[in-house]
Design a protein around this motif. Structure first.
Motif, mmCIF file in Angstrom:
data_model
loop_
_atom_site.group_PDB
_atom_site.id
_atom_site.type_symbol
_atom_site.label_atom_id
_atom_site.label_comp_id
_atom_site.label_asym_id
_atom_site.label_seq_id
_atom_site.Cartn_x
_atom_site.Cartn_y
_atom_site.Cartn_z
ATOM 1 N N GLY A 116 10.865 -0.642 3.915
ATOM 2 C CA GLY A 116 11.545 -1.798 4.517
ATOM 3 C C GLY A 116 10.885 -2.279 5.796
ATOM 4 O O GLY A 116 11.501 -3.021 6.557
ATOM 5 N N THR A 164 -0.574 -5.981 8.616
ATOM 6 C CA THR A 164 -1.948 -5.884 8.094
ATOM 7 C C THR A 164 -1.964 -6.052 6.578
ATOM 8 O O THR A 164 -2.919 -6.596 6.027
ATOM 9 N N ARG A 205 -3.747 -9.367 2.140
ATOM 10 C CA ARG A 205 -3.459 -10.162 0.921
ATOM 11 C C ARG A 205 -3.886 -11.609 1.112
ATOM 12 O O ARG A 205 -4.341 -12.247 0.167
ATOM 13 N N GLU A 236 -5.271 2.600 -1.975
ATOM 14 C CA GLU A 236 -5.959 3.356 -0.911
ATOM 15 C C GLU A 236 -6.025 2.519 0.356
ATOM 16 O O GLU A 236 -5.851 1.302 0.302
ATOM 17 N N GLN A 295 -7.350 4.858 13.296
ATOM 18 C CA GLN A 295 -6.818 3.531 13.645
ATOM 19 C C GLN A 295 -5.966 3.613 14.916
ATOM 20 O O GLN A 295 -6.008 2.727 15.767
ATOM 21 N N ARG A 348 -0.108 5.611 -3.212
ATOM 22 C CA ARG A 348 0.213 5.104 -1.868
ATOM 23 C C ARG A 348 1.132 6.074 -1.122
ATOM 24 O O ARG A 348 0.999 6.245 0.090
HETATM 25 P P1 B4P Z 1 8.720 -3.080 2.457
HETATM 26 O O1 B4P Z 1 9.119 -1.716 2.823
HETATM 27 O O2 B4P Z 1 8.946 -4.102 3.456
HETATM 28 O O3 B4P Z 1 7.252 -2.855 1.952
HETATM 29 P P2 B4P Z 1 5.916 -3.297 2.671
HETATM 30 O O4 B4P Z 1 6.151 -3.797 4.059
HETATM 31 O O5 B4P Z 1 5.306 -4.237 1.755
HETATM 32 O O6 B4P Z 1 5.098 -1.972 2.833
HETATM 33 P P3 B4P Z 1 3.848 -1.461 2.004
HETATM 34 O O7 B4P Z 1 3.460 -0.239 2.744
HETATM 35 O O8 B4P Z 1 4.177 -1.310 0.576
HETATM 36 O O9 B4P Z 1 2.779 -2.610 1.971
HETATM 37 P P4 B4P Z 1 1.705 -3.171 2.986
HETATM 38 O O10 B4P Z 1 1.713 -4.615 2.723
HETATM 39 O O11 B4P Z 1 1.929 -2.735 4.390
HETATM 40 O O12 B4P Z 1 9.541 -3.660 1.175
HETATM 41 C C1 B4P Z 1 9.474 -3.110 -0.109
HETATM 42 C C2 B4P Z 1 10.535 -3.737 -1.028
HETATM 43 O O13 B4P Z 1 11.798 -3.154 -0.760
HETATM 44 C C3 B4P Z 1 10.741 -5.240 -0.868
HETATM 45 O O14 B4P Z 1 10.858 -5.818 -2.134
HETATM 46 C C4 B4P Z 1 12.030 -5.372 -0.087
HETATM 47 O O15 B4P Z 1 12.736 -6.552 -0.377
HETATM 48 C C5 B4P Z 1 12.787 -4.155 -0.535
HETATM 49 N N1 B4P Z 1 13.690 -3.625 0.474
HETATM 50 C C6 B4P Z 1 13.475 -3.536 1.803
HETATM 51 N N2 B4P Z 1 14.522 -2.971 2.420
HETATM 52 C C7 B4P Z 1 15.445 -2.670 1.433
HETATM 53 C C8 B4P Z 1 16.758 -2.063 1.428
HETATM 54 N N3 B4P Z 1 17.321 -1.615 2.557
HETATM 55 N N4 B4P Z 1 17.377 -1.909 0.234
HETATM 56 C C9 B4P Z 1 16.815 -2.342 -0.903
HETATM 57 N N5 B4P Z 1 15.588 -2.946 -0.966
HETATM 58 C C10 B4P Z 1 14.912 -3.096 0.197
HETATM 59 O O16 B4P Z 1 0.348 -2.488 2.486
HETATM 60 C C11 B4P Z 1 -0.207 -2.738 1.218
HETATM 61 C C12 B4P Z 1 -1.630 -2.175 1.125
HETATM 62 O O17 B4P Z 1 -2.503 -2.836 2.109
HETATM 63 C C13 B4P Z 1 -1.812 -0.679 1.432
HETATM 64 O O18 B4P Z 1 -1.560 0.123 0.288
HETATM 65 C C14 B4P Z 1 -3.310 -0.641 1.865
HETATM 66 O O19 B4P Z 1 -4.158 -0.689 0.747
HETATM 67 C C15 B4P Z 1 -3.497 -1.939 2.626
HETATM 68 N N6 B4P Z 1 -3.299 -1.798 4.078
HETATM 69 C C16 B4P Z 1 -2.277 -2.357 4.806
HETATM 70 N N7 B4P Z 1 -2.386 -2.011 6.108
HETATM 71 C C17 B4P Z 1 -3.488 -1.214 6.203
HETATM 72 C C18 B4P Z 1 -4.101 -0.516 7.291
HETATM 73 N N8 B4P Z 1 -3.604 -0.550 8.537
HETATM 74 N N9 B4P Z 1 -5.224 0.207 7.030
HETATM 75 C C19 B4P Z 1 -5.738 0.254 5.802
HETATM 76 N N10 B4P Z 1 -5.196 -0.365 4.726
HETATM 77 C C20 B4P Z 1 -4.080 -1.093 4.916
#
Ligand code: B4P
Length: 191
Positions: free
Chosen positions: A13, A32, A37, A58, A93, A141
């Protein structure tokens, strides 16, 4: 400058809560994941490199992400107040961020960890249906979070910056807990 960091496994979340908190505090949301994306959608050189890592679940190489964040943090309005969502995600990082902040005399205001049970994480991500939300990639992940990101909890905990929030429950329930955690931290105040 207010600087907040969100740490949590995929699906915890971070993005959802970060959006709400940023709106309330009047600071910028720097995700990030969203930035990567966007580079993939724009088919930039960075995007072409990043796509392979995201598809596998990854981490993108540290230096690519550190450069991206460093450039953004130097710009207005990010330089006035920012929430880092999904960065840092590894010790290198976090160390690079410390160097960057030191050179600009910025201190981290607070680090918030969102804790959610693993079956709930998998359920949320499978429901979202993003290209990297397949079961195999999600499992990778989660493992990457355990191996590379969770050491940051000690890293910031030892400096007294960490607050852990129970991220199970509805979005509104978690938002209330985030607000309570913020309120109990003296050096973070609302505008
Ligand atoms: P979120 O938990 O918001 O998921 P996210 O922010 O997308 O985190 P994630 O770690 O997956 O992805 P990121 O883009 O950072 O939400 C997940 C879902 O749950 C949503 O559909 C939401 O609506 C739902 N939800 C939320 N709260 C809820 C609740 N209370 N009840 C029910 N449903 C709920 O990273 C993606 C990829 O990018 C990584 O795998 C990596 O490859 C790369 N990356 C990103 N940052 C990086 C970094 N610093 N270094 C290297 N690679 C990086």
């Amino acid at each position: 400058m207010m600087l907040i960091i969100f740490i949590g496994p995929p699906g915890s979340g971070k993005g959802t809560q970060a959006e709400r908190l940023c709106q309330r505090l009047g600071i910028q949301h720097l995700s990030t994941g969203d930035m990567l994306r966007a580079t993939i959608a724009a088919e930039t050189d960075l995007g072409v490199q990043a796509a392979v890592y995201l598809q596998r679940g990854e981490l993108v190489p540290d230096q690519l992400v550190v450069d991206m964040v460093g450039e953004t943090l130097a710009q207005s309005p990010y330089a006035e107040g920012c929430l880092l969502d999904g960065f840092p995600r590894s010790l290198p990082q976090a160390e690079a961020l410390d160097g960057l902040l030191e050179s600009r005399q910025i201190e981290i205001s607070q680090v918030l960890e969102l804790e959610v049970d693993q079956p709930e994480l998998i359920e949320r991500l499978l429901a979202r249906k993003r290209p990297d939300d397949t079961l195999a990639t999600i499992k990778n992940r989660l493992q990457v979070f355990q191996n590379q990101t969770s050491p940051l909890l000690d890293y910031y905990g030892q400096r007294g910056l960490l607050a852990s929030v129970n991220g199970n429950g509805t979005v509104d329930q978690v938002e209330d807990r985030v607000q309570s955690a913020m309120a109990s931290q003296s050096n973070v105040s609302e505008h």
